[in-house]
Design an enzyme around this catalytic site. Sequence first.
Site, short mmCIF file in Angstrom:
data_model
loop_
_atom_site.label_atom_id
_atom_site.label_comp_id
_atom_site.label_asym_id
_atom_site.label_seq_id
_atom_site.Cartn_x
_atom_site.Cartn_y
_atom_site.Cartn_z
N GLU A 148 -6.56 -0.52 34.13
CA GLU A 148 -7.94 -0.76 34.47
C GLU A 148 -7.97 -1.60 35.72
O GLU A 148 -9.07 -1.29 36.47
CB GLU A 148 -8.77 -1.39 33.51
CG GLU A 148 -8.91 -0.73 31.87
CD GLU A 148 -9.67 0.47 32.40
OE1 GLU A 148 -9.05 1.56 32.68
OE2 GLU A 148 -10.97 0.63 31.99
N THR A 201 -17.80 2.52 39.95
CA THR A 201 -17.84 1.45 38.89
C THR A 201 -18.04 0.26 39.81
O THR A 201 -18.89 -0.71 39.54
CB THR A 201 -16.62 1.50 38.21
OG1 THR A 201 -16.42 2.48 37.43
CG2 THR A 201 -16.58 0.25 37.33
#
Lengths: 326, 326
Positions: A148, A201
């Site tokens: 991530e 994001t």
Amino acid sequence: MENNIQEISSVGAAPAVGASIQVFAPATVANVVCGFDVLGFAVNAPGDEVVMRVTNTPGIAISKITGDDGRLPMDPAKNTVSVSVKHYLESIGRTDLGLDIELHKKMPIGSGLGSSSASTVAGLFAAKTLLGDTSDPIHQLPFAMKGEEMACGYGHADNVAPALFGGFVLVRSYEPLDIVRLPHPKELYCAIVFPDVDVPTREARQIIRQKIQMKDAVTQWGNIAGLVSGLFMNDIDLIGRSMQDVLVEPVRSMLIPDFYKMREMAMELGAVSFGISGSGPSVFAFTRDGHTAHAITQKLQAHLTHIKIGSQGYVSPINDVGPKVI
Amino acid sequence: MENNIQEISSVGAAPAVGASIQVFAPATVANVVCGFDVLGFAVNAPGDEVVMRVTNTPGIAISKITGDDGRLPMDPAKNTVSVSVKHYLESIGRTDLGLDIELHKKMPIGSGLGSSSASTVAGLFAAKTLLGDTSDPIHQLPFAMKGEEMACGYGHADNVAPALFGGFVLVRSYEPLDIVRLPHPKELYCAIVFPDVDVPTREARQIIRQKIQMKDAVTQWGNIAGLVSGLFMNDIDLIGRSMQDVLVEPVRSMLIPDFYKMREMAMELGAVSFGISGSGPSVFAFTRDGHTAHAITQKLQAHLTHIKIGSQGYVSPINDVGPKVI
């Protein structure tokens, strides 16, 4: 200070060269409206698939990626799946192993549905299963978080944790990492619509205010406490009342076409709650049954078509399994 | 938007002139470290007592107050107990009734232990019981909050709600008022020490920052979600890990003598957690048994004596009853 992650318990014998496995891992909805950065849950659809084969060349190779329109790196040093698996192999002293990865993206990238998490968790579960590692999935969380960090510039756990475990997950703390698995009403359904607009994001994080009003924070933690209570009490009304966000949604909703119009439509059709999935642009609604969830995705997708925006729709109960061999 | 407070269900026949009742209502610990303004729980000790008599003179009179060192108003228009009871009587159309109130303060005023709430709830429960009103205690919450508004300049519910219901209570929302009663591990004990220094509630509120960092708010709502989960899961370790406050305690602890020294002492003796009760200056610790709780109050009180500060100590399990006739 305690950490609820213990040592890896067991890894089986070396897998035979040529052994292979195909794994599915689920998409996830992070934040869940009032739980910014600390809550997430998994769904049955969409999700990603990884095919992993044991080779006789030490190291990790990526031989194929499908469904990504050429957006993901084939270089194993840059792909989140291979990087996470590499960290895992290092942790168990098995860098001698040769693994070939095929990644089949079955869900949109940049959708706010934990696309990178689904791939990473599929890869880690494939490697773990090939190695006969029967330890608790919590041990793979740090490796998934490394993925991530590479994908989003921020090693968060609110997608990878529910993708690993299935169900609803609370990330109570990062330092030390403290994960709490929460129950949920079994009848809860989730309607998801991904409007095909670009909300990266990193940018979606940057528009969030760094300084907030204490009174808004109090509203928010009253709501997350209410949502968690509703999950334990099987109280869908309380879950619905609690899913309000006065801090993040007012800002992020600006990046989503007709967000408030779509909420109105969903609530009119009987949604329990409605909000942004992760950093968007996907939106989701909780419902009490699959029929209502289908009606909502149909209505919202028809509206998006009407305003000339493509979309994907998904209907699913909450996934309680996490990754699985297919 | 739903409101979980329904209409008052039933009030019995008029009570006879001369009928009287004596009621105890419990002290409460609000905030509970990570639940600023939304969480509270009740204890068996300390608490306040009210003796109420039906008279033949319509209206509410206060004939006696003990234990307050003359600090509380005898004027029924200015005393929180009589004002709350008056609002209650108005709501049920019984302003014809004559009631005489004796208030016996059995707990310190300005202690951060919900002193005004205990008095108010005792008064409301006495009136309700005299009137044969068998409705759910939730119906009296708005009247108790009127009393809090008069006492503290702010109509909060995080003391009066647990005092009314007993147990652990979440105030999810004020607009509309939404109260959630939470379970708790039965073996949990509470050690309370009130250091006899002056920390007025209004001033203790004013020193709290109005603007806070989003990242601190995220830490706080991860913790309240963890605390609520721990209460439902009977997980005392999780309760302890979650009871951290990065926003309010760092400021309010400055008003409490040797706060961090007392925390260290409590944790060394085996406390599960330690923090400020309400706006202070009282501090409390959760423990797994009464023995540890007693050891903590003794140690902290000895330390306060050593630094020339008087104190009161209390040890109690969590009170699950609320007010009661004695």
